[in-house]
Design an enzyme around this catalytic site. Structure first.
Site, PDB file in Angstrom:
ATOM      1  N   SER A   1       2.757   3.274   2.275  1.00 50.38           N
ATOM      2  CA  SER A   1       2.503   3.241   3.696  1.00 50.38           C
ATOM      3  C   SER A   1       1.936   4.560   4.166  1.00 50.38           C
ATOM      4  O   SER A   1       1.626   5.442   3.399  1.00 50.38           O
ATOM      5  CB  SER A   1       3.791   2.916   4.457  1.00 50.38           C
ATOM      6  OG  SER A   1       3.620   3.160   5.819  1.00 50.38           O
TER       7      SER A   1
ATOM      8  N   ASP B   1      -2.979  -3.851   1.667  1.00 52.98           N
ATOM      9  CA  ASP B   1      -1.836  -3.030   1.262  1.00 52.98           C
ATOM     10  C   ASP B   1      -0.551  -3.537   1.908  1.00 52.98           C
ATOM     11  O   ASP B   1      -0.570  -4.259   2.896  1.00 52.98           O
ATOM     12  CB  ASP B   1      -2.059  -1.566   1.661  1.00 52.98           C
ATOM     13  CG  ASP B   1      -2.232  -1.369   3.158  1.00 52.98           C
ATOM     14  OD1 ASP B   1      -1.612  -0.449   3.719  1.00 52.98           O
ATOM     15  OD2 ASP B   1      -3.006  -2.136   3.782  1.00 52.98           O
ATOM     16  N   GLU B   2       0.564  -3.141   1.319  1.00 50.72           N
ATOM     17  CA  GLU B   2       1.895  -3.349   1.891  1.00 50.72           C
ATOM     18  C   GLU B   2       2.104  -4.752   2.466  1.00 50.72           C
ATOM     19  O   GLU B   2       2.351  -4.926   3.651  1.00 50.72           O
ATOM     20  CB  GLU B   2       2.160  -2.297   2.965  1.00 50.72           C
ATOM     21  CG  GLU B   2       2.159  -0.897   2.396  1.00 50.72           C
ATOM     22  CD  GLU B   2       2.516   0.154   3.421  1.00 50.72           C
ATOM     23  OE1 GLU B   2       3.133   1.150   3.038  1.00 50.72           O
ATOM     24  OE2 GLU B   2       2.165   0.007   4.592  1.00 50.72           O
ATOM     25  N   VAL B   3       2.009  -5.728   1.601  1.00 54.59           N
ATOM     26  CA  VAL B   3       2.233  -7.110   2.046  1.00 54.59           C
ATOM     27  C   VAL B   3       3.744  -7.356   2.019  1.00 54.59           C
ATOM     28  O   VAL B   3       4.279  -7.989   1.110  1.00 54.59           O
ATOM     29  CB  VAL B   3       1.466  -8.107   1.149  1.00 54.59           C
ATOM     30  CG1 VAL B   3       1.558  -9.514   1.740  1.00 54.59           C
ATOM     31  CG2 VAL B   3       0.010  -7.682   1.013  1.00 54.59           C
TER      32      VAL B   3
END
Length: 565
Positions: free
Chosen positions: A62, A232-234
């Site tokens: 993140s 990103d960051e699912v």
């Protein structure tokens, strides 16, 4: 009317405080969540592929920083040292990230900033529009009330072209899609009904919607040769019922489920926009098996952007990722650093040394890349996050982050932070000197937004401190009076005179200062940003001073008479 206005203001402040608290909680716990997800997945877990294919992830997840966990063994390059000698200035792209999901600048400000970016060594901009894009038709609900117009989008590209800046639009296609899924119209596309941050990849309407969004953005950027699909960051992937049913039929391989969706997105771009090259953040790829990555075939259609925001790390910490991507069929790679927006969800002032050290670390990786993995470096993205996500509070404003950006860009261009690097930054920005450890630059400053830079410095360094000091002094003065006097709210004006004069002067000075700051902010930002930033950084303290002044004036009006009951 006054009561209603006060009630609304109090309600707004309560909401802002709740958002700050939630962002703080997220900042404290998000790293542990994502690191645990990567580091401690069991060998039987299907998310990251087959046992033996996983590698330990030491990178941050993140926009939140995560300090590297690997032991530092090689010598670091400190500010002033000249260890890195490789000339990268003419070989890779340097994209400056404009995160528009918070504090989107007016186009008139970008007109001033783009020449500066080019002068400092940038040759492209990565624009994360989110709700600032002028979506039309069925997608119009996604627009912010202050979204750019189609003419604005065209003007931005003309300005970029004029200053030799490649424009790369970024469209989130899997995670970080709160600006889409918060709307009731698209709520049925959530992976988990309670959380609006990730798409359900099994609902056909998800891909239909994404094709429409991508088409509108790409059609307005026909000059661009790159598109960034985010990905990103699912968070919560695999937790929805549709995903659980899919995994029960596919050996629980969430990594393959992730790749299947990415393949669909890339397949659409490849088929509809021939020659358009794609980028994606790499964090979700880091522990998917080499076999799954090879089988997916995505390496032919996208380049991973390896991001790492910690201040000090060694090239060896990036090796596992680079090795995996080379073995998976990728031929080229991008890197991503940060010049602001990674040191706290409500950070108002960027730590210069922190971000400089991050870029010095990336220079070591660039220098070592040929021996680390057979990958070609295509470029680096200097990220400047404006929010940690759609619902978080604002990070450092762009004018406040420009000195950090200038230092970081020039460090990449010159291959290190040398004396000539420092002198170029000072000359371009119009400063006389800089103190890296104190994160300050001295001098008037001539760059766009320099007034905001200096005024935010005053707010960040003195507003809270001066007001809290006045409140403490007021509490001490109250202690001089008897309980009877305090109960009836009167006191000797002579005892209050000195304190009251100081408070009135302090209040007058800050009110005048804030009026000027608001004027400068309104020249750069839209009204919603100005109000949000003022509420988060100014009103929380200034309102306490206003209340103190109101009480003092009420006491003086009593002229030592008891308050009527």
């Amino acid at each position: 009317m006054g009561f209603q206005r006060s009630h609304r203001l109090n309600l707004l402040r309560l909401i802002v405080l709740l958002l700050v608290a939630l962002a703080g909680i997220k900042f404290l716990f998000r790293d542990s969540f994502t690191l645990e997800l990567h580091k401690h997945v069991s060998k039987d877990s299907g998310f990251w592929g087959d046992a033996g294919d996983t590698v330990e992830d030491t990178g941050p997840q993140s926009q939140v920083l995560v300090l590297p966990v690997a032991k530092i063994t090689a010598p670091r390059q400190e500010p002033g040292q000249q260890q890195v000698t490789r000339d990268i200035s003419a070989t890779e792209m340097r994209l400056v990230h404009l995160d528009l999901k918070g504090a989107a600048p007016r186009v008139s400000y970008l007109e001033q900033v783009f020449p500066l970016l080019s002068q400092l060594g940038a040759n492209g901009i990565l624009i994360e529009y989110e709700d600032m894009f002028p979506f039309k038709g069925e997608l119009e609900v996604l627009k912010s009330p202050y979204a750019y117009s189609e003419e604005d989008i065209e003007r931005i590209q003309q300005l970029a072209e004029q200053h030799k800046l490649e424009v790369v639009p970024l469209v989130q296609t899997f995670g970080h899609v709160e600006f889409i899924l918060k709307h009731e119209k698209y709520q049925h596309l959530r992976e988990v009904e309670r959380f609006p941050n990730s798409f359900n990849p099994h609902v056909p309407d998800t891909l239909v919607l994404l094709k429409s969004i991508l088409s509108q953005v790409i059609e307005k950027h026909r000059r661009s040769t790159w598109i960034h699909i985010g990905a990103d960051e699912v968070f919560h992937l695999g937790e929805g019922m549709d995903s659980k049913n899919w995994m029960s039929r596919n050996k629980g391989d969430t990594g393959t489920m992730y790749l299947n969706h990415i393949k669909e997105v890339l397949g659409f771009i490849t088929a509809q926009y021939w020659g358009l090259r794609a980028l994606m953040w790499d964090d979700m790829l880091r522990k998917i098996s080499v076999g799954a990555l090879q089988e997916s075939g995505i390496a032919k259609h996208v380049s991973p952007v390896v991001w790492f925001y910690a201040p000090d790390f060694e090239a060896e910490q990036i090796v596992p990722f680079l090795t995996k991507y080379a073995e998976s069929g990728f031929e080229a790679v991008w890197f991503a650093s940060a010049f602001k927006g990674t040191t706290g969800p409500a950070q108002a002032w960027p730590p210069l040394s922190y971000h400089l050290r991050n870029h010095l670390s990336w220079l070591r990786v660039m220098e070592a890349l040929p021996r680390l993995a057979p990958l070609r470096l295509q470029g680096i993205v200097l990220t400047g996050w404006q929010r940690y996500d759609h619902y978080s509070v604002l990070c450092e404003l762009l004018p406040v982050g420009i000195p950090s950006l200038a230092i970081c860009l020039q460090t990449l261009v010159t291959g290190g932070f040398k004396e000539e690097t420092k002198r170029k930054v000072l000359d371009v920005l119009g400063f006389e000197s800089m103190q890296l450890e104190q994160s300050t630059c001295e001098g008037r400053g001539t760059f766009p937004g320099a007034e905001i830079y200096h005024m935010v410095e005053q707010v960040n360094g003195h507003l809270k401190e001066s007001i809290l000091k006045a409140l403490e002094e007021e509490s001490a003065i109250k202690g001089w009076f008897s309980p009877y006097h305090r109960k009836h709210q009167f006191g000797n004006p002579r005892n209050m005179e000195s304190f009251g004069s100081k408070v009135l002067k302090l209040h007058e000075d800050w009110e005048s200062f804030i009026r000027d700051l608001r004027t400068h902010l309104e020249g750069v930002y839209y009204p919603d940003t100005v109000e949000e930033w003022m509420e988060e950084n100014v009103n929380l303290y200034l309102d306490q001073l206003r209340d103190l002044v109101r009480d003092y004036r009420a006491i003086i009006r009593l002229n030592a008479r008891p308050k009527a009951t």
